[in-house]
Design a protein around this motif. Structure first.
Motif, PDB file in Angstrom:
ATOM      1  N   UNK B  51      11.807 102.561  93.041  1.00  0.00           N
ATOM      2  CA  UNK B  51      11.582 101.784  91.812  1.00  0.00           C
ATOM      3  C   UNK B  51      11.564 102.745  90.624  1.00  0.00           C
ATOM      4  N   UNK B  52      11.827 102.223  89.417  1.00  0.00           N
ATOM      5  CA  UNK B  52      11.704 103.096  88.242  1.00  0.00           C
ATOM      6  C   UNK B  52      10.269 103.600  88.100  1.00  0.00           C
ATOM      7  N   UNK B  53      10.127 104.828  87.601  1.00  0.00           N
ATOM      8  CA  UNK B  53       8.783 105.379  87.324  1.00  0.00           C
ATOM      9  C   UNK B  53       8.773 105.892  85.897  1.00  0.00           C
ATOM     10  N   UNK B  54       7.794 105.405  85.122  1.00  0.00           N
ATOM     11  CA  UNK B  54       7.767 105.856  83.721  1.00  0.00           C
ATOM     12  C   UNK B  54       7.171 107.248  83.577  1.00  0.00           C
ATOM     13  N   UNK B  55       6.493 107.718  84.591  1.00  0.00           N
ATOM     14  CA  UNK B  55       5.934 109.065  84.546  1.00  0.00           C
ATOM     15  C   UNK B  55       4.505 109.069  84.041  1.00  0.00           C
ATOM     16  N   UNK B  56       3.904 110.258  84.008  1.00  0.00           N
ATOM     17  CA  UNK B  56       2.501 110.399  83.624  1.00  0.00           C
ATOM     18  C   UNK B  56       2.320 110.334  82.116  1.00  0.00           C
ATOM     19  N   UNK B  57       1.095 109.949  81.682  1.00  0.00           N
ATOM     20  CA  UNK B  57       0.829 109.971  80.239  1.00  0.00           C
ATOM     21  C   UNK B  57       0.828 111.403  79.693  1.00  0.00           C
ATOM     22  N   UNK B  70       3.227 121.745  84.541  1.00  0.00           N
ATOM     23  CA  UNK B  70       3.821 120.452  84.208  1.00  0.00           C
ATOM     24  C   UNK B  70       3.269 119.351  85.088  1.00  0.00           C
ATOM     25  N   UNK B  71       3.206 118.174  84.514  1.00  0.00           N
ATOM     26  CA  UNK B  71       2.771 116.991  85.244  1.00  0.00           C
ATOM     27  C   UNK B  71       3.612 115.833  84.720  1.00  0.00           C
ATOM     28  N   UNK B  72       4.877 115.836  85.130  1.00  0.00           N
ATOM     29  CA  UNK B  72       5.826 114.838  84.619  1.00  0.00           C
ATOM     30  C   UNK B  72       5.610 113.505  85.338  1.00  0.00           C
ATOM     31  N   UNK B  73       5.242 113.562  86.606  1.00  0.00           N
ATOM     32  CA  UNK B  73       4.980 112.331  87.333  1.00  0.00           C
ATOM     33  C   UNK B  73       6.247 111.667  87.857  1.00  0.00           C
ATOM     34  N   UNK B 194       6.338 123.916  93.034  1.00  0.00           N
ATOM     35  CA  UNK B 194       5.349 124.518  92.130  1.00  0.00           C
ATOM     36  C   UNK B 194       3.967 124.596  92.787  1.00  0.00           C
ATOM     37  N   UNK B 195       3.165 125.494  92.282  1.00  0.00           N
ATOM     38  CA  UNK B 195       1.800 125.683  92.785  1.00  0.00           C
ATOM     39  C   UNK B 195       0.836 124.840  91.946  1.00  0.00           C
ATOM     40  N   UNK B 196      -0.110 124.211  92.626  1.00  0.00           N
ATOM     41  CA  UNK B 196      -1.073 123.378  91.908  1.00  0.00           C
ATOM     42  C   UNK B 196      -1.868 124.234  90.916  1.00  0.00           C
ATOM     43  N   UNK B 197      -1.882 123.810  89.673  1.00  0.00           N
ATOM     44  CA  UNK B 197      -2.582 124.588  88.660  1.00  0.00           C
ATOM     45  C   UNK B 197      -3.247 123.707  87.626  1.00  0.00           C
ATOM     46  N   UNK B 198      -4.078 124.316  86.810  1.00  0.00           N
ATOM     47  CA  UNK B 198      -4.831 123.551  85.818  1.00  0.00           C
ATOM     48  C   UNK B 198      -5.248 124.469  84.674  1.00  0.00           C
ATOM     49  N   UNK B 199      -5.290 123.930  83.479  1.00  0.00           N
ATOM     50  CA  UNK B 199      -5.830 124.673  82.353  1.00  0.00           C
ATOM     51  C   UNK B 199      -6.912 123.848  81.676  1.00  0.00           C
ATOM     52  N   UNK B 200      -8.051 124.496  81.458  1.00  0.00           N
ATOM     53  CA  UNK B 200      -9.194 123.802  80.865  1.00  0.00           C
ATOM     54  C   UNK B 200      -9.559 124.490  79.547  1.00  0.00           C
ATOM     55  N   UNK B 201      -9.819 123.694  78.534  1.00  0.00           N
ATOM     56  CA  UNK B 201     -10.357 124.234  77.286  1.00  0.00           C
ATOM     57  C   UNK B 201     -11.864 124.421  77.494  1.00  0.00           C
ATOM     58  N   UNK B 202     -12.314 125.665  77.559  1.00  0.00           N
ATOM     59  CA  UNK B 202     -13.728 125.882  77.905  1.00  0.00           C
ATOM     60  C   UNK B 202     -14.683 125.372  76.829  1.00  0.00           C
ATOM     61  N   UNK B 208      -6.151 120.361  79.718  1.00  0.00           N
ATOM     62  CA  UNK B 208      -5.129 120.182  78.686  1.00  0.00           C
ATOM     63  C   UNK B 208      -4.028 119.213  79.100  1.00  0.00           C
ATOM     64  N   UNK B 209      -3.764 119.126  80.401  1.00  0.00           N
ATOM     65  CA  UNK B 209      -2.834 118.095  80.873  1.00  0.00           C
ATOM     66  C   UNK B 209      -3.619 116.796  80.998  1.00  0.00           C
ATOM     67  N   UNK B 210      -2.984 115.686  80.609  1.00  0.00           N
ATOM     68  CA  UNK B 210      -3.680 114.400  80.677  1.00  0.00           C
ATOM     69  C   UNK B 210      -4.127 114.086  82.104  1.00  0.00           C
ATOM     70  N   UNK B 211      -3.278 114.434  83.078  1.00  0.00           N
ATOM     71  CA  UNK B 211      -3.628 114.189  84.484  1.00  0.00           C
ATOM     72  C   UNK B 211      -4.386 115.370  85.103  1.00  0.00           C
ATOM     73  N   UNK B 212      -4.945 116.201  84.268  1.00  0.00           N
ATOM     74  CA  UNK B 212      -5.757 117.367  84.658  1.00  0.00           C
ATOM     75  C   UNK B 212      -4.958 118.450  85.386  1.00  0.00           C
ATOM     76  N   UNK B 213      -4.445 118.148  86.584  1.00  0.00           N
ATOM     77  CA  UNK B 213      -3.740 119.187  87.334  1.00  0.00           C
ATOM     78  C   UNK B 213      -2.235 118.961  87.302  1.00  0.00           C
ATOM     79  N   UNK B 214      -1.500 120.046  87.520  1.00  0.00           N
ATOM     80  CA  UNK B 214      -0.041 119.936  87.493  1.00  0.00           C
ATOM     81  C   UNK B 214       0.582 121.023  88.343  1.00  0.00           C
TER      82      UNK B 214
END
Lengths: 246, 292
Positions: B51-57, B70-73, B194-202, B208-214
């Motif tokens: 099905x079509x996927x609009x992707x992550x916010x 990246x977290x394109x979804x 890709x390797x699971x990663x995340x960036x947080x503004x302390x 910083x990614x809407x879906x937290x991890x990417x």
């Protein structure tokens, strides 16, 4: 190659690059470039910059140092060559008559090129303070700053009450998302319908492939900032879902 | 192109070892229009789902000090649209197109490939088992060798074309998953994703990614790919397609030396859409300077 560099305001730079004549021919207002800011591997991706203006065989960009990419660029000297992709994306759809330009902070960076292409216009320009207020030559300008250090004191929305919306044939709006949303929502419907916004998003490729730079679309789904925009009809964006993106 | 250098996989010979990685080249159409496919052996399409996927916010993409998250979804128009619009356009590509396939449940993979079999355009498939298995609470399919083997078996049953299984470095054993893919009938494994990663503004405590991890990609990851390519290529007989950290001709030759049959270029393509040409030239010139 960088042929000009000037810190026009504290932390805000104007860079001039030598480019080809085919670049100039396609550099319509509102389009952008992707710059490889470093010769080394980091930052990995390019950084997008709106085309501020073009002169002869050169293109100017205006940017504020906001992160590592712009920091690296600001440290680069005249005479260095950087890889530049562009012009990319879709610019403003121009029509004759008088235009209203509404800019918030660095959002006005693309207005010099637009000013050169429109018949006449009025510029409403807002910024946090005098230190962030760009000068856009060639337009009647009403400025407002949040701290009152230049022009009136207040927010750009404070200037909208006296606007005669029906006297303009086109409206260009560019600035931070909350500012654009607030301005758009205060406009009467006929003005909303003729408003084009220049959107901003963190980008990957810049040429429509990676889907990194999505902008919420009115009615659901997403638009690609880099290839569907960056200039959009304001009505095509879902402003509610834009909140908190940056 | 009189040079003698050739690389081969899936019974086909190429004058380049470079594949354009999924998600960074679309369906190759934009790159073809700019003449940027020269130097590429094949393009691997962005993920295609039933099905079509609009992707992550948004934000979907954020650069960190030493790499990209990246977290394109898996945003894509769905297999119907791919068949109707994109594959006819991609029929003119100057190189083969491998279609990357993703799914939310095991059955979605063969279902998408069954549809793609209607087209004459694909050269083969790449099955992305790094995405979350909805039926198993979101753990990646690739975490379990049993599920990897099951997907491979189901895909083999419906596919007339060769396929690679794109493995995940994040969960499970990549060597065990590679063996499972081979046992299920896969014609290659892609090592890896890709390797699971995340960036947080302390300051705010917020991601910083809407879906937290990417997914994290970077030239700095190259040794991690080299190690995984080395270990999997010792464990399986099918070709290993290397993916991760490539931005120089030396990186390509290193991965080939470690056991890869072909080498993918991904994130670097976002910076240099014409990377395939430059990198292939680099590979040839290194080989020429090295030959006696």
């Amino acid at each position: 190659m960088i042929i000009g560099k000037e810190e026009i305001l504290p932390g805000i730079f104007k860079f001039e690059f030598k480019v080809s004549s085919s670049f100039i021919a396609e550099a319509e207002p509102g389009r952008f470039i992707q710059l490889e800011v470093s010769h080394g591997p980091f930052p990995v991706t390019r950084r997008p910059f709106t085309i501020s203006s073009t002169y002869g065989k050169s293109v100017e960009i205006i940017f504020e140092v906001v992160g590592r990419g712009t920091e690296v660029l600001a440290e680069t000297d005249v005479g260095r060559s950087l890889r530049l992709l562009g012009p990319l994306g879709r610019g403003y759809l121009l029509n004759p008559g008088k235009w209203l330009l509404i800019g918030g902070g660095l959002g006005a960076a693309g207005f010099p090129g637009l000013t050169a292409k429109i018949d006449s216009g009025l510029l409403l320009l807002g910024a946090a303070s005098r230190d962030k207020l760009l000068t856009i030559p060639g337009l009647e300008t009403v400025a407002i700053t949040e701290d009152g250090s230049s022009g009136r004191k207040g927010l750009i929305t404070d200037l909208l009450g006296s606007v005669r919306w029906d006297s303009f044939s086109g409206i260009a709006l560019c600035g931070p998302v909350p500012m654009m949303k607030a301005v758009f929502e205060m406009m009467p419907f006929p003005a909303q319908a003729i408003t084009q916004v220049s959107a901003e998003a963190r980008m990957g490729c810049g040429w429509g492939v990676c889907e990194g730079c999505s902008v919420p679309k009115a009615g659901g789904g997403f638009l690609k900032c880099c290839s569907d925009g960056p200039v959009f009809q304001a009505e095509s964006i879902d402003w509610e879902r834009c909140e908190g993106i940056h | 192109m009189a040079d003698p250098y050739r690389w081969s996989f899936w019974k086909r010979e190429f004058n380049s070892p470079i594949l354009l990685a999924s998600g960074t080249a679309g369906f190759g159409i934009e790159l073809m229009e700019q003449g940027f496919l020269e130097g590429a052996a094949a393009v691997i399409s962005k993920a295609t789902t039933l099905k079509p996927r609009e992707g992550n916010p948004p934000p979907r993409i954020i650069e960190t000090r030493f790499g990209l998250l990246n977290s394109i979804g898996l945003a894509n128009p769905g297999v119907d649209e791919v068949l109707k619009i994109l594959l006819p356009q991609a029929a003119d590509l100057p190189c083969p197109l491998i279609i990357n396939v993703a799914g939310e449940v095991v059955e979605e993979f063969p279902a998408v490939i069954e549809r793609l079999e209607e087209s004459t355009v694909p050269f083969g498939y790449e099955v992305n088992v790094s995405c979350p298995n909805v039926a198993a609470g979101g753990i990646a399919f690739g975490a379990s060798p049993e599920i990897v083997e099951r997907i491979s078996t189901l895909v083999k049953r419906v596919s007339s074309r060769p396929f690679s299984v794109k493995l995940t470095p994040n969960e499970g054993s990549i060597v065990e998953s590679a063996k499972a893919a081979e046992a299920g009938g896969a014609d290659a494994v892609t090592v890896c994703n890709t390797f699971l990663g995340m960036k947080v503004d302390w300051r705010t405590g917020k991601a910083l990614l809407k879906r937290s991890v990417g997914g994290y990609s970077s030239p700095a990851l190259l040794p991690l790919t080299v190690a995984r390519v080395f270990k999997t290529s010792e464990a399986v007989k099918i070709p290993v397609l290397a993916s991760g950290g490539v931005n120089r001709a030396e990186d390509i030759l290193e991965l080939l030396a470690a056991g890869a049959a072909m080498v993918q270029v991904g994130t670097w393509l976002m910076r240099r859409p014409d990377a395939a040409f430059e990198l292939r030239e680099g590979v040839i010139s290194l080989l020429e300077s090295d030959s006696p």
